[in-house]
Design a protein around this motif. Structure first.
Motif, PDB file in Angstrom:
ATOM      1  N   ASP A   1      24.762 -26.603 -31.333  1.00 45.88           N
ATOM      2  CA  ASP A   1      25.720 -27.016 -30.307  1.00 45.88           C
ATOM      3  C   ASP A   1      26.699 -25.873 -30.077  1.00 45.88           C
ATOM      4  O   ASP A   1      27.685 -25.741 -30.801  1.00 45.88           O
ATOM      5  N   PRO A   2      26.451 -25.032 -29.071  1.00 50.27           N
ATOM      6  CA  PRO A   2      27.298 -23.856 -28.841  1.00 50.27           C
ATOM      7  C   PRO A   2      28.771 -24.194 -28.624  1.00 50.27           C
ATOM      8  O   PRO A   2      29.648 -23.430 -29.043  1.00 50.27           O
ATOM      9  N   GLU A   3      29.065 -25.322 -27.991  1.00 49.59           N
ATOM     10  CA  GLU A   3      30.470 -25.676 -27.749  1.00 49.59           C
ATOM     11  C   GLU A   3      31.197 -25.982 -29.059  1.00 49.59           C
ATOM     12  O   GLU A   3      32.330 -25.542 -29.275  1.00 49.59           O
ATOM     13  N   VAL A   4      30.539 -26.742 -29.924  1.00 48.41           N
ATOM     14  CA  VAL A   4      31.131 -27.045 -31.231  1.00 48.41           C
ATOM     15  C   VAL A   4      31.263 -25.762 -32.051  1.00 48.41           C
ATOM     16  O   VAL A   4      32.284 -25.536 -32.713  1.00 48.41           O
ATOM     17  N   ALA A   5      30.232 -24.905 -31.993  1.00 48.99           N
ATOM     18  CA  ALA A   5      30.272 -23.642 -32.735  1.00 48.99           C
ATOM     19  C   ALA A   5      31.462 -22.797 -32.291  1.00 48.99           C
ATOM     20  O   ALA A   5      32.188 -22.235 -33.131  1.00 48.99           O
TER      21      ALA A   5
ATOM     22  N   LEU B   1      28.777 -21.317 -45.352  1.00 48.34           N
ATOM     23  CA  LEU B   1      29.169 -20.888 -44.012  1.00 48.34           C
ATOM     24  C   LEU B   1      30.601 -21.340 -43.761  1.00 48.34           C
ATOM     25  O   LEU B   1      30.917 -22.526 -43.911  1.00 48.34           O
ATOM     26  N   VAL B   2      31.477 -20.433 -43.384  1.00 48.11           N
ATOM     27  CA  VAL B   2      32.885 -20.776 -43.175  1.00 48.11           C
ATOM     28  C   VAL B   2      33.023 -21.728 -41.997  1.00 48.11           C
ATOM     29  O   VAL B   2      32.476 -21.493 -40.918  1.00 48.11           O
ATOM     30  N   ASP B   3      33.757 -22.819 -42.214  1.00 42.99           N
ATOM     31  CA  ASP B   3      34.079 -23.731 -41.113  1.00 42.99           C
ATOM     32  C   ASP B   3      35.503 -24.227 -41.271  1.00 42.99           C
ATOM     33  O   ASP B   3      36.197 -23.869 -42.226  1.00 42.99           O
ATOM     34  N   ASP B   4      35.961 -25.038 -40.326  1.00 39.54           N
ATOM     35  CA  ASP B   4      37.355 -25.480 -40.357  1.00 39.54           C
ATOM     36  C   ASP B   4      37.622 -26.484 -41.470  1.00 39.54           C
ATOM     37  O   ASP B   4      38.783 -26.809 -41.737  1.00 39.54           O
TER      38      ASP B   4
ATOM     39  N   THR C   1      33.174 -14.758 -35.628  1.00 36.19           N
ATOM     40  CA  THR C   1      31.757 -14.604 -35.960  1.00 36.19           C
ATOM     41  C   THR C   1      31.362 -15.591 -37.046  1.00 36.19           C
ATOM     42  O   THR C   1      32.132 -15.841 -37.976  1.00 36.19           O
ATOM     43  N   ALA C   2      30.173 -16.163 -36.928  1.00 36.21           N
ATOM     44  CA  ALA C   2      29.658 -17.029 -37.991  1.00 36.21           C
ATOM     45  C   ALA C   2      29.572 -16.215 -39.279  1.00 36.21           C
ATOM     46  O   ALA C   2      28.932 -15.162 -39.311  1.00 36.21           O
ATOM     47  N   THR C   3      30.225 -16.691 -40.344  1.00 32.39           N
ATOM     48  CA  THR C   3      30.366 -15.896 -41.566  1.00 32.39           C
ATOM     49  C   THR C   3      29.879 -16.664 -42.779  1.00 32.39           C
ATOM     50  O   THR C   3      30.368 -17.754 -43.079  1.00 32.39           O
TER      51      THR C   3
ATOM     52  N   ALA D   1      38.838 -21.925 -34.384  1.00 32.07           N
ATOM     53  CA  ALA D   1      39.803 -22.508 -35.324  1.00 32.07           C
ATOM     54  C   ALA D   1      39.895 -21.666 -36.594  1.00 32.07           C
ATOM     55  O   ALA D   1      40.987 -21.450 -37.131  1.00 32.07           O
ATOM     56  N   CYS D   2      38.756 -21.186 -37.067  1.00 31.88           N
ATOM     57  CA  CYS D   2      38.752 -20.340 -38.272  1.00 31.88           C
ATOM     58  C   CYS D   2      39.452 -19.007 -37.998  1.00 31.88           C
ATOM     59  O   CYS D   2      40.199 -18.501 -38.849  1.00 31.88           O
ATOM     60  N   ALA D   3      39.212 -18.437 -36.821  1.00 28.17           N
ATOM     61  CA  ALA D   3      39.875 -17.183 -36.463  1.00 28.17           C
ATOM     62  C   ALA D   3      41.384 -17.368 -36.417  1.00 28.17           C
ATOM     63  O   ALA D   3      42.150 -16.507 -36.876  1.00 28.17           O
TER      64      ALA D   3
END
Length: 294
Positions: free
Chosen positions: A212-216, A170-173, A157-159, A222-224
């Motif tokens: 960009d849903p694919e990038v999201a 926003l958490v990202d890789d 989930t976007a966090t 990756a974060c999970a």
């Protein structure tokens, strides 16, 4: 000394250069069966709130305590901002009452937001609560810190990480490792900014993520994976195995440990082949008769 975050480990090392410091990950059950059970609650929670599949649900799971009040206020303001831009949005706060005056303030914020919008865009649930993971699993966006942030990231989930007066982003890789160093809390990190500045940054980050849903999907997967590797119960068990395997990690030191006849005998027994010690026979009996204690 064993600690739970790299931030604390670094502080312990500075205070006592001669102390060996080990980092033990948080113990969170992130098995597929547990995650699947929480995801199964998604439809029920959204239906109970009247949130459609195409609506954006922002969730903050937190006790009604002053330390969490700002993050709830930010979540409501974010929902108002996105609703004003044409999105169908709902904000949900779920948490038991620790400080009654904070619960009253959250209710006032919710009522004001709904009055201004002319519809229910915010809800606070403090009674008959489900497990917090169920609300996180139902969300499209989570605002959290510490354990709640870790769990929502594990769901893919976007966090958005907010702790007390701080906002980490926003958490990202690219930033997840740095956030993990402070256990997704960010104590004493970054300047304190106004609510308007933080809400604008939150909205911008979400817009970029959703463009960009694919990038999201790739970033959140990756974060999970990072969280599963660093915070699962299994990861903690691995660290405990290493600690208990290392006989130098004792109160009195290795010389005293191995100098004790009982300890030395236990070590010799442990290292001998199972066939010579009878452990293989006992193990076979246990497997053959799982209901009987031996």
């Amino acid at each position: 000394v064993v600690v739970f975050t790299r931030e604390v480990a670094d502080d312990a090392a500075r205070r006592s250069a001669g102390t060996e410091v080990r980092v033990l990950p948080a113990r969170i059950d992130l098995r597929d069966s547990q995650l699947a059970a929480a995801r199964a609650a998604r439809a029920g929670i959204r239906a109970a709130m009247g949130v459609g599949d195409d609506d954006l649900l922002i969730v903050r799971v937190a006790r009604c305590a002053s330390v969490y009040l700002r993050s709830v206020r930010l979540g409501i303001a974010l929902a108002q901002r996105l609703q004003g831009s044409g999105r169908r949005v709902c904000f949900l706060h779920a948490g038991y009452v620790q400080e009654p005056e904070v619960a009253d303030e959250i209710r006032r914020l919710v009522a004001r937001a709904n009055d201004e919008a002319g519809q229910a865009i915010a809800v606070s649930v403090t009674d008959d609560l489900r497990p917090g993971t169920h609300y996180a699993a139902a969300a499209d966006v989570c605002i959290g810190a510490g354990r709640t942030a870790i769990e929502s990231v594990a769901f893919g989930t976007a966090t958005l990480v907010a702790w007390e007066s701080r906002y980490l982003g926003l958490v990202d890789d690219g930033n997840i490792a740095a956030m993990a160093d402070s256990n997704f809390q960010g104590r004493q990190s970054g300047a304190v900014r106004s609510d308007d500045e933080v809400v604008a940054e939150m909205a911008g980050a979400l817009a970029a993520r959703q463009a960009d849903p694919e990038v999201a999907a790739r970033v959140q997967a990756a974060c999970a994976a990072f969280v599963r590797a660093h915070y699962s119960v299994q990861g903690a068990a691995d660290v405990y195995e290493q600690l208990y395997d290392d006989r130098t990690v004792t109160v009195s030191g290795p010389a005293s440990y191995y100098g004790h006849p009982q300890h030395l005998a236990r070590e010799l027994l442990r290292r001998l082949p199972a066939a010579l010690t009878g452990r293989g026979v006992i193990g076979a009996l246990r497997r053959a008769r799982p209901g009987r204690k031996i």
